[in-house]
Design an enzyme around this catalytic site. Sequence first.
Site, short mmCIF file in Angstrom:
data_model
loop_
_atom_site.label_atom_id
_atom_site.label_comp_id
_atom_site.label_asym_id
_atom_site.label_seq_id
_atom_site.Cartn_x
_atom_site.Cartn_y
_atom_site.Cartn_z
N CYS A 57 56.35 -27.73 6.04
CA CYS A 57 56.89 -29.05 5.71
C CYS A 57 57.22 -29.83 6.98
O CYS A 57 58.31 -30.37 7.15
CB CYS A 57 58.10 -28.91 4.80
SG CYS A 57 58.54 -30.47 4.02
N LYS B 160 37.73 -30.70 17.19
CA LYS B 160 37.14 -31.58 16.19
C LYS B 160 35.63 -31.67 16.33
O LYS B 160 34.91 -31.65 15.33
CB LYS B 160 37.79 -32.96 16.29
CG LYS B 160 39.26 -32.93 15.85
CD LYS B 160 39.97 -34.22 16.23
CE LYS B 160 41.43 -34.23 15.76
NZ LYS B 160 42.18 -35.35 16.36
N THR C 227 55.41 -32.80 9.77
CA THR C 227 55.01 -34.20 9.60
C THR C 227 53.99 -34.36 8.48
O THR C 227 54.18 -35.12 7.54
CB THR C 227 54.41 -34.74 10.91
OG1 THR C 227 55.37 -34.55 11.95
CG2 THR C 227 54.09 -36.21 10.80
N ASP D 137 42.16 -30.84 21.78
CA ASP D 137 42.18 -31.32 20.40
C ASP D 137 40.82 -31.91 20.02
O ASP D 137 40.26 -31.59 18.97
CB ASP D 137 43.29 -32.37 20.26
CG ASP D 137 43.33 -32.99 18.89
OD1 ASP D 137 43.82 -32.34 17.94
OD2 ASP D 137 42.84 -34.13 18.74
N GLY E 220 41.74 -37.80 10.81
CA GLY E 220 42.91 -38.17 9.99
C GLY E 220 42.49 -38.75 8.66
O GLY E 220 41.86 -38.08 7.85
N GLY F 233 52.97 -32.07 6.23
CA GLY F 233 53.42 -31.48 4.97
C GLY F 233 54.36 -32.39 4.20
O GLY F 233 54.21 -32.59 2.98
#
Lengths: 414, 414
Positions: free
Chosen positions: A9, A200, A11, A196, A129, A13
């Site tokens: 839980c 991706k 950001t 990162d 995103g 979540g």
Amino acid sequence: MINIAVLGCGTVGSGVVDVFFKNKESLEKKAGQELDLKYILDVRDFPDSLYADRFVKDFNVILNDDSVSIVVEVIGGLEPAHEYTRACLERGKSVVTSNKELVAQYGAELLDIAHSRHVNYLFEASVGGGIPIIRPLHMCLAANRIEEIAGILNGTTNFILTKMFREGVTFDSALALAQKLGYAERNPADDVEGKDACRKICILASLAFGSHVYPRDVYAEGITRITQEDVAYAAGCGSVIKLIGRAKRGVNGAPITAMVTPAFVSHDSQLGNVDDVFNGILVRGDATGDVVFYGKGAGKYPTASAVVGDVIECAKATDTSPSLRWEKSNGGNVAPREDNVTAMYLRCRSFESNSLEDAVELFGKVKALSRDGKPSNEAAFITPAATEREIDAACKKLEEKGVSILSKIRVLDY
Amino acid sequence: MINIAVLGCGTVGSGVVDVFFKNKESLEKKAGQELDLKYILDVRDFPDSLYADRFVKDFNVILNDDSVSIVVEVIGGLEPAHEYTRACLERGKSVVTSNKELVAQYGAELLDIAHSRHVNYLFEASVGGGIPIIRPLHMCLAANRIEEIAGILNGTTNFILTKMFREGVTFDSALALAQKLGYAERNPADDVEGKDACRKICILASLAFGSHVYPRDVYAEGITRITQEDVAYAAGCGSVIKLIGRAKRGVNGAPITAMVTPAFVSHDSQLGNVDDVFNGILVRGDATGDVVFYGKGAGKYPTASAVVGDVIECAKATDTSPSLRWEKSNGGNVAPREDNVTAMYLRCRSFESNSLEDAVELFGKVKALSRDGKPSNEAAFITPAATEREIDAACKKLEEKGVSILSKIRVLDY
């Protein structure tokens, strides 16, 4: 009635929980049945949450509850996310994730398990995103042979580079601003060193070319060494510098090219025009030509909405994507960096008056660049396209002539 | 084994046949079973075709062959495409189309029939050619409330406008070039008068907002009246003129705004940067923010690849998209043009020296524009945002003062 559990839980979540309850009615309409978010797993206490009664700390409560058929894994990182995902899939629960590190490392394995259990492992939120990219790549482009993918895949670095171009500030001060605004983490290494973006492009390349591309096999270079001088030279030739992750099919079954590096791209191009925290992903298909997807590549609600979209997909049908898989690989599927063919921007110091001529001799016909206030002992130019092996060798010779190479940035023609 | 029939062997139809046979092996892998293209329907003879034995002239041969489960309708136009599509769906065959006119006019009805027969009616190729937009809009954005869609939906007009901006040529000569290059048809009315873009925004709006938006209810204005003077004024304020189709959700359930008009958009915006024959479609969701899809909006192979992608979808599963539907409507779902709130660019003649002051009085605080060679009796300015009803009334008053309004173009802030 379909029961859902959310693991983690943080950001994303908490965004998933918000989006779920805010849009519950329309989600149920789209899913064609009632939905409930039965559990939220977190080690922390959330006594003030509206949904405090749904929190659990023991993963086994979720794993052993056969009424839970969809699990959202938004813990991030490799462990325990990997263990939990495996366990859920093996118990016949579909799993939805935004965890790019996990998919980039264990995607082939987890998709195999999902396939064997006739459930879904969906990861739309892991790249771009809130931008739909995984499903369009997989489904809408089914009739295309994907030749190449190139994207601005990390919003933090794109924000920093945009600030450096618009305001002429240094990397350090742009990073500090990004941290102040919450776009960069206190330890920004994963973003600014290209890790990162590397995860991706590994996911996109695995999906597009059908065999697992591991982050360890992909050359990744960050933006920490980009200077104000480089920015000035790029602007002077109508370019911007972007951190580009790209993957290109090899000719006649040869290994693919895959890397993450800063690169000169034309300011007027579809990628050059992607600024601030936005992402842009170009997919080149043999039939469609270039298709570009643009939007916010991160953030609580864009990412959460992509996760919830996948949850709806799972609620509508399990096992709908038997072709959403790729094969395991031993890493021989990625060509070494040295084989990459590219034009290169070089910025050098201690150039003698005749040194540009030396460079021409070493690199072929270079394009000289200029900037305001260029010291007389600095030179910058763009080499013709060659393999990185050839460029490395020529650079070495240049250095042997007493020239220091201050910057070396690939030049792309997207 | 799944048998497929293609209705119509024009540009898109022959592209579908080519893409199918070129990629047959990989398509079968993606579909998970053998595929055959059993029939091609066309009134003409194709004696030299590699696939001459598959051509038929009687639609009933296809309709009555129960081994054909997927029909590709690429005839175009309303009839007989409508009749054939109905008949196929009613016989339990899935139908895939690129026919935007048919979907815009009869989408709700045909989707209802498909739903009742548990088959698919898919139309990814009807908007944006090879750009994935229908499926991302429907599926990936399932967890979003779509607030607004705005797009450059017609490549022909975008090519013409791009030429007018880059080379300063007139509309007529840019159109002639587009015709010479095969981008515009001999009768270009559907493109240049905005009808093609209108059909596409109707399809997107119907899908996004859930009730059928008919072309007859959507105000559509083409680009035939855009002049070199308008281009100069737009360029002078950092804008370009694009033909934009847009649809916006009404506040608190009020009717939607939907129209197709030329518009000033900032040159640096995501839509302002879409040039030549490319399309760009912006989708604004409550959780994702702005997402933009970019690519070639037309052409034989981009469109054919979108059609074939839908065929694969049908081959994998029928009835997978029970939520890909919208309700019929009586047209009251679209607000009248006069209710639209917009800033407006106006170019006027016979302006007296004090007329700009009159304009300020009529419109509020306007922004005056200039161009090289502006005659002393010409003025151009941008009004503040107001309803079109208010702007129409103010224009009428201006005309009563002896001012001719030469151009009137909406100003958007995408």
